[in-house]
Write an enzyme that holds these catalytic residues in place. Structure first.
Site, PDB file in Angstrom:
ATOM      1  N   CYS A   1       4.544  19.850  -8.017  1.00  0.00           N
ATOM      2  CA  CYS A   1       5.741  19.218  -8.554  1.00  0.00           C
ATOM      3  C   CYS A   1       6.628  20.238  -9.271  1.00  0.00           C
ATOM      4  O   CYS A   1       6.148  20.957 -10.157  1.00  0.00           O
ATOM      5  CB  CYS A   1       5.296  18.127  -9.539  1.00  0.00           C
ATOM      6  SG  CYS A   1       6.648  17.305 -10.379  1.00  0.00           S
TER       7      CYS A   1
ATOM      8  N   ASN B   1      -3.711 -12.801  15.195  1.00  0.00           N
ATOM      9  CA  ASN B   1      -4.565 -11.604  15.208  1.00  0.00           C
ATOM     10  C   ASN B   1      -5.446 -11.684  16.444  1.00  0.00           C
ATOM     11  O   ASN B   1      -6.018 -12.735  16.718  1.00  0.00           O
ATOM     12  CB  ASN B   1      -5.435 -11.565  13.941  1.00  0.00           C
ATOM     13  CG  ASN B   1      -5.985 -10.179  13.662  1.00  0.00           C
ATOM     14  OD1 ASN B   1      -5.211  -9.268  13.361  1.00  0.00           O
ATOM     15  ND2 ASN B   1      -7.282 -10.009  13.793  1.00  0.00           N
TER      16      ASN B   1
ATOM     17  N   HIS C   1       0.810  -1.214   0.000  1.00  0.00           N
ATOM     18  CA  HIS C   1       0.000   0.000   0.000  1.00  0.00           C
ATOM     19  C   HIS C   1       0.845   1.266   0.000  1.00  0.00           C
ATOM     20  O   HIS C   1       0.392   2.333   0.406  1.00  0.00           O
ATOM     21  CB  HIS C   1      -0.979  -0.023   1.186  1.00  0.00           C
ATOM     22  CG  HIS C   1      -2.021  -1.083   1.036  1.00  0.00           C
ATOM     23  ND1 HIS C   1      -2.811  -1.540   2.063  1.00  0.00           N
ATOM     24  CD2 HIS C   1      -2.409  -1.799  -0.056  1.00  0.00           C
ATOM     25  CE1 HIS C   1      -3.631  -2.488   1.619  1.00  0.00           C
ATOM     26  NE2 HIS C   1      -3.395  -2.672   0.341  1.00  0.00           N
TER      27      HIS C   1
ATOM     28  N   CYS D   1       6.488  19.241 -13.239  1.00  0.00           N
ATOM     29  CA  CYS D   1       5.321  19.363 -14.121  1.00  0.00           C
ATOM     30  C   CYS D   1       4.181  20.178 -13.511  1.00  0.00           C
ATOM     31  O   CYS D   1       3.158  20.399 -14.167  1.00  0.00           O
ATOM     32  CB  CYS D   1       4.801  17.969 -14.502  1.00  0.00           C
ATOM     33  SG  CYS D   1       3.891  17.169 -13.182  1.00  0.00           S
TER      34      CYS D   1
END
Ligand code: NAD
Length: 246
Positions: free
Chosen positions: A145, A211, A120, A148
């Site tokens: 940025c 868990n 992720h 760009c």
């Protein structure tokens, strides 16, 4: 002869395994003080799905920017816990083939783990939402940025985005190599990430789930470690493993 406990059985399989894969989620980091998403103390109350989404970045760039600037400012307060340090030690001992993590906190690497697939993404750097160029956080203040002009954003996977291809392929490769698969601190409801657990089980690989509450994929596990902190389980398994590796 006395029967082996689940901790001992897992340690014995780890001692024998050639390429054990560990799959970690937010529950691996709660002992470091970072809240998870779905347990009772989790973050869902603050609705991260709304804040950490592409839709929010594009609709409310200022709110998005402030949210992540605030989150980033707390980063130095969090340190690896027993789960991270034991995994890093096991890697040194040749007992971790790969860690596949859903976490973006960088705590596995902070503990010394090397072979980590960050499914992720990561809060360790930022990237341009438009051209994809990756920068250090120091540039986040620019907001746009330098190359760009696109919006700068954390290099994490937002709700509504696909997983980074390189990390996905790495995790896929690791799962195909795995001869033992250990889940630590994940509710296993987020896809495609949880699909790696299904794939390992489908290959006939033994799965352990550590868990503190039941998960969506408990039926695939050979060993379940519920109602106990992941750090406590890891310490017990480590105690057995170290004796076996002597
Ligand atoms: P989740 O919140 O859905 O599940 C975490 C599970 O861990 C819960 O079932 C909880 O009961 C369990 N748990 C919590 N503390 C534990 C402990 N000390 N010992 C054992 N179990 C414990 O998290 P998930 O499955 O990782 O999916 C959530 C998504 O949220 C991921 O996509 C991840 O990217 C993101 N997230 C990341 C972080 C982080 O980087 N630290 C934190 C929150 C959310």
């Amino acid at each position: 002869m006395t029967e082996m406990s689940n901790y001992e059985q897992l340690a014995a399989h780890l001692a024998e395994a050639r390429y054990p894969v560990f799959f970690t989620g937010a529950g691996a980091s709660t002992e470091s003080g970072l809240p998870d998403f779905r347990s009772r103390q989790g973050l869902w109350t603050k609705n991260p799905a709304r804040i950490a989404s592409v839709e929010n970045l594009e609709r409310d760039p200022e709110g998005f920017y402030q949210y992540y600037k605030e989150r980033r400012s707390h980063r130095k307060e969090y340190h690896p816990n027993r789960v991270h340090t034991i995994l890093a030690k096991w890697e040194q001992q040749g007992k971790v083939g790969m860690i596949i993590t859903q976490n973006v906190d960088g705590l596995h690497q902070a503990a010394g783990s090397q072979n980590v697939a960050e499914l992720h993404g990561t809060m360790s750097n930022i990237r341009c939402h438009q051209c994809g160029k990756v920068y250090d956080w120091e540039l986040y203040d620019l907001r746009n940025c330098p190359e760009c002009g696109g919006l700068l954003r954390p290099n994490v996977v937002l709700f509504g985005e696909a997983l980074p291809q390189r990390e996905y392929l790495k995790a896929h490769w690791g799962t195909e190599q795995a001869d033992l698969f250990v889940v630590i601190g994940s509710s296993l409801v987020v896809y495609p990430a949880a699909g790696f657990v299904e794939r390992a089980a489908q290959r006939g690989v033994k799965v352990a789930i550590i868990n503190d509450e039941p998960t969506a994929l408990d039926h695939l596990a050979e060993w379940l470690f519920h109602y106990e902190k992941a750090g406590d389980v890891m310490e017990k398994v480590d105690g057995h493993l170290q004796r076996m590796l002597l």
